[in-house]
Design a protein around this motif. Structure first.
Motif, mmCIF file in Angstrom:
data_model
loop_
_atom_site.group_PDB
_atom_site.id
_atom_site.type_symbol
_atom_site.label_atom_id
_atom_site.label_comp_id
_atom_site.label_asym_id
_atom_site.label_seq_id
_atom_site.Cartn_x
_atom_site.Cartn_y
_atom_site.Cartn_z
ATOM 1 N N VAL A 112 -3.289 -5.095 8.824
ATOM 2 C CA VAL A 112 -4.083 -4.956 7.880
ATOM 3 C C VAL A 112 -5.505 -4.025 7.828
ATOM 4 C CG1 VAL A 112 -5.385 -6.624 6.020
ATOM 5 C CG2 VAL A 112 -3.063 -7.014 6.719
ATOM 6 N N LYS A 119 -3.019 -4.703 2.903
ATOM 7 C CA LYS A 119 -2.417 -3.352 3.180
ATOM 8 C C LYS A 119 -1.189 -3.446 2.005
ATOM 9 C CE LYS A 119 0.496 -1.068 6.406
ATOM 10 N NZ LYS A 119 1.761 -1.089 5.613
ATOM 11 N N ARG A 128 -4.987 0.583 2.665
ATOM 12 C CA ARG A 128 -5.657 -0.639 3.141
ATOM 13 C C ARG A 128 -7.002 -0.899 2.480
ATOM 14 N NH1 ARG A 128 -3.314 1.810 7.746
ATOM 15 N NH2 ARG A 128 -2.061 0.303 9.111
ATOM 16 N N ASN A 155 -10.326 -3.460 2.819
ATOM 17 C CA ASN A 155 -10.873 -4.478 3.650
ATOM 18 C C ASN A 155 -12.374 -4.942 3.452
ATOM 19 O OD1 ASN A 155 -9.124 -5.513 6.119
ATOM 20 N ND2 ASN A 155 -8.658 -3.339 5.847
#
Length: 737
Positions: free
Chosen positions: A121, A490, A500, A502
């Motif tokens: 991820v 992801k 992805r 984050n």
């Protein structure tokens, strides 16, 4: 009593044998249906084998549990499969491997769930030290600047500090042998203190990693993976030697490793020595010479219920501190002033395997003895001794459906002591403790990962000096607390295309130098004045990554925005003390933004051809719109590379040519000057030959082939107008048995 003991022995043997699972199968190419001699490896167990010429393989003595099995071979996409083992079961796994532009993908160790990067991820960069050395890197720090988004603050060739997306020093955490590296990294002239010999690869987390590692991982993590043990039943030895024409330097290391079914051992020694580097402008930079001794060893026991690994590293570095260009010499003998640094790292890593879960317990002890000699070669003007004990306990809970969860406890006990004539930072004790929980949720097209953490750091320092003196440092007793969290996803949007996203927060407690400095700091000609009222740096970063890959091409685009509250920085004042300008440590909000773009062309059936390109940019500003210091300039890197697998005697050959364009840096802070752009050309060739059981490798590469006279923006010698290294022709020889 005798009968009872016999029954216990029989029962122990039965349970041990019954829990010994096995994995076997056959591996072929999906394109040609021919057998593939792939490597099959279980990262969590550090256990594996190589398929034979018919593609058959077998791994025995696998403990009960669920493990990721990694299948990799040059020219093919790496496959990772999770397989459950229990009750002495024999599992058969036959695979077809697909040719791909992304080759030999490895499991990412720096993130908790140990997945391939394509399944991770969080975006993590990984590169082998073998590739770094092939590019002509003089040191490990010199090599990592080839990674997109990474640079170094350098003092000559012997000292380099990593910079990740514009953040450096105590904002970037370094891990070695699985434990956090502590070596007084607050100092401008304090490098990594790690030799590349015995380091297999480097992983870089670009962004807040406080969830996983606590304070000092606000800007990212540099994770150094130690070399693997030999596969079971194998013994190997190797000798490496490098020559660097620019510094007249040599670097040699010798290693041996042997493994039984359960017990494994390795050892490696290294020695390197360099003279002052040549700028290509008719002068060498006085006192940039250095030498280094390094020894690494490891012992591992792997059973069906637990695995234990003990590693030790000793490093002695003697590094000249350049002050001005004076006497021209090719001597390798140290001159005043210079640093003499001893660094010891002892790590003990244990994993206990349960039926559906596991417990990881790591402990590390580090001792850093840093001495600086200014006027007399045997009397240390500055000596700092740093003792650090750290621990890391993580429990991998039994998997619930698609949920994998880890809870953990981490901490550190640290003691700093002065034994020299000068005091930069006072004697102090630091205590860290952190608790965390993180979970990964897997679906067919999307993966989620989230976590939360709480940290507390206590710093208690002693008073230093006379209260009546101007440079008196009062005692300090303070505690810093912080909550951090991370959330990421992801998504496989369509075939071969993924993204992805984050979101992560991080924090950093102020270090001793920022809190307590009160004097002229080494090598800076600044009088630095600390601030006991400093608070945590707290940041929040959003990171988006897009990636497309098939058997012919890989393309990626990463973008980030990093907002840092209470960013700590040095600010010049109008005061002068001891003929040095006074700089105060202040705080203010800051932001950094930028990203990386790149592609890798590897067309089939032209398997020998590689075209690689990457671009990186970062901008850092304070809330008052002034630029942050030590921000790398934008750069563009293009590489043309060929790789040939030739036959039985000449096993492989490769060659590359790289052009790196660094653009002018005009966005500078109050006490920096602008830096012009430059282009550096490098090239190299390497071949390996199999002579019975001996593999012989020879490589030749050159850096800055046009002998360009340039000054890097992050060079600490820039204020004196001193150029960086000129042309260097480098030779590498390696023997493997």
């Amino acid at each position: 009593m005798k009968n009872i003991l016999c029954l216990l022995v029989v029962f122990f043997i039965y349970t041990t044998v019954s829990s010994q699972n096995s994995l076997m199968g056959n591996i072929t190419s999906k394109n040609t249906n021919e057998p593939v001699p792939a490597t099959i490896y279980i990262p969590q167990l550090e256990k594996g084998t190589v398929a034979d010429f018919d593609g058959n393989y077998t791994i025995i003595n696998i403990p009960d549990g669920s493990y990721n099995i990694v299948f990799s071979s040059l020219g093919f996409a790496t496959i990772s499969k999770k397989i459950n083992f229990s009750n002495g079961k024999i599992v058969t796994e036959n695979l077809e491997m697909q040719e791909s532009a992304v080759e030999m993908e490895e499991v990412i160790v720096s993130t908790p769930f140990h997945k391939l990067q394509s399944d991770n991820v969080m975006k993590v960069e990984r590169i082998s030290t073998e590739d770094l050395n092939a590019s002509g890197a003089v040191t490990l720090a010199d090599g990592i600047k080839n990674i997109a988004g990474v640079d170094i603050i350098s003092t000559g060739t012997g000292i380099g500090k990593p910079v990740i997306r514009g953040l450096s020093s105590n904002r970037v955490l370094t891990y070695a042998q699985g434990v956090r590296l502590e070596n007084q990294q607050f100092g401008d002239e304090h490098g990594l203190g790690i030799n590349e010999a015995g380091v297999e690869s480097v992983e870089v987390i670009k962004g807040p990693a406080s969830l996983l590692y606590g304070s000092d991982a606000l800007g990212g993590v540099l994770y150094l993976n130690p070399e693997k043990f030999a596969l079971s039943g194998e013994t190997h030895g190797d000798l490496n030697s490098d020559y660097f024409s620019n510094t007249l330097g040599t670097a040699t290391n010798l290693g041996i490793k042997t493994s039984g079914e359960k017990l494994k051992f390795l050892a490696r020694g290294a020695y390197a020595i360099f003279s002052d580097y040549d700028t290509g402008a008719d002068y060498r930079v006085t006192n940039t010479r250095f030498n280094e001794k390094d020894f690494k060893t490891g012992l591992q026991y792997s059973g069906t219920k637990f695995k234990s690994t003990l590693r030790y590293n000793y490093n002695r570095s003697n590094i000249g501190i350049p002050e001005e260009v004076s006497e021209q010499t090719r001597s390798k003998d140290l001159e005043l002033p210079f640093q003499e640094i001893d660094n010891h790292i002892l790590s003990f890593d244990n994993t206990l395997f349960f039926t559906n879960s596991s417990l990881d317990i790591k402990a590390g002890y580090l001792f850093n003895d840093r001495r600086e000699f200014e006027d007399e070669p045997h009397v240390a003007a500055l000596q700092l001794k740093l003792n650090t004990f750290n621990y890391d306990v993580k429990y991998h809970l039994p998997q619930l459906g698609n949920f994998e969860t880890i809870v953990g406890l981490q901490g550190m006990f640290q003691k700093n002591k002065n034994e020299g004539e000068e005091i930069l930072i006072p004697d102090a004790k630091t205590t860290d403790i952190g608790i965390l929980a993180t979970s990964h949720y897997h679906l067919e097209k999307i993966d989620f990962q989230a976590g939360i953490r709480f940290d507390s750091r206590k710093i208690k320092s002693e008073a230093a000096g006379n209260p009546a003196d101007l440079d008196f440092i009062p005692a300090l007793n303070t505690t810093f607390n912080s909550f951090t969290a991370a959330l990421g996803a992801k998504l496989d949007i369509v075939r071969n295309f993924s993204t992805r996203i984050n979101l992560a927060s991080g924090f950093r407690a102020p270090n001793l130098a920022e809190l307590t400095s009160n004097g002229v700091h080494e090598g800076t000609n600044r009088y630095e004045r600390g601030n006991i009222n400093l608070t945590n740096e707290q940041n929040f970063q959003a990171d988006v990554a897009l990636e497309y890959r098939n058997e012919h091409i890989e393309f990626f685009a990463n973008g980030f925005y990093n907002a840092v509250n209470d960013y700590i920085f040095l600010s010049p004042t109008n005061e002068t003390i001891d003929d040095a300008q006074v700089f105060d440590y202040l705080q203010g909000n800051a932001s950094l933004f930028g990203g990386e773009l790149g592609f890798h062309l590897h067309p089939h059936p032209l398997d020998w051809l590689h075209l690689e390109s990457s671009f990186e940019t970062v901008t850092g500003k304070l809330s008052n719109d002034k630029y942050l210091p030590l921000i790398p300039a934008n750069s563009l890197r293009n590489t043309f590379r060929v790789e040939l697998n030739d036959g039985k005697t000449r096993k492989s050959s490769s060659a590359f040519i790289t052009l790196e364009n660094t653009f002018a840096q005009r966005n500078v802070s109050n006490f920096e000057t602008r830096t012009g752009g430059y282009s550096l050309l490098s090239a190299g060739i390497e071949s390996s030959f199999q002579l019975q059981k001996v593999l012989f490798k020879i490589g030749l590469n050159g850096t800055n082939l046009t002998d360009k006279k340039y000054i890097a923006h992050l060079s600490r010698l820039k204020p004196d107008g001193i150029f960086n290294m000129g042309r260097s022709i480098n030779v590498n020889l390696k023997l493997e048995i």
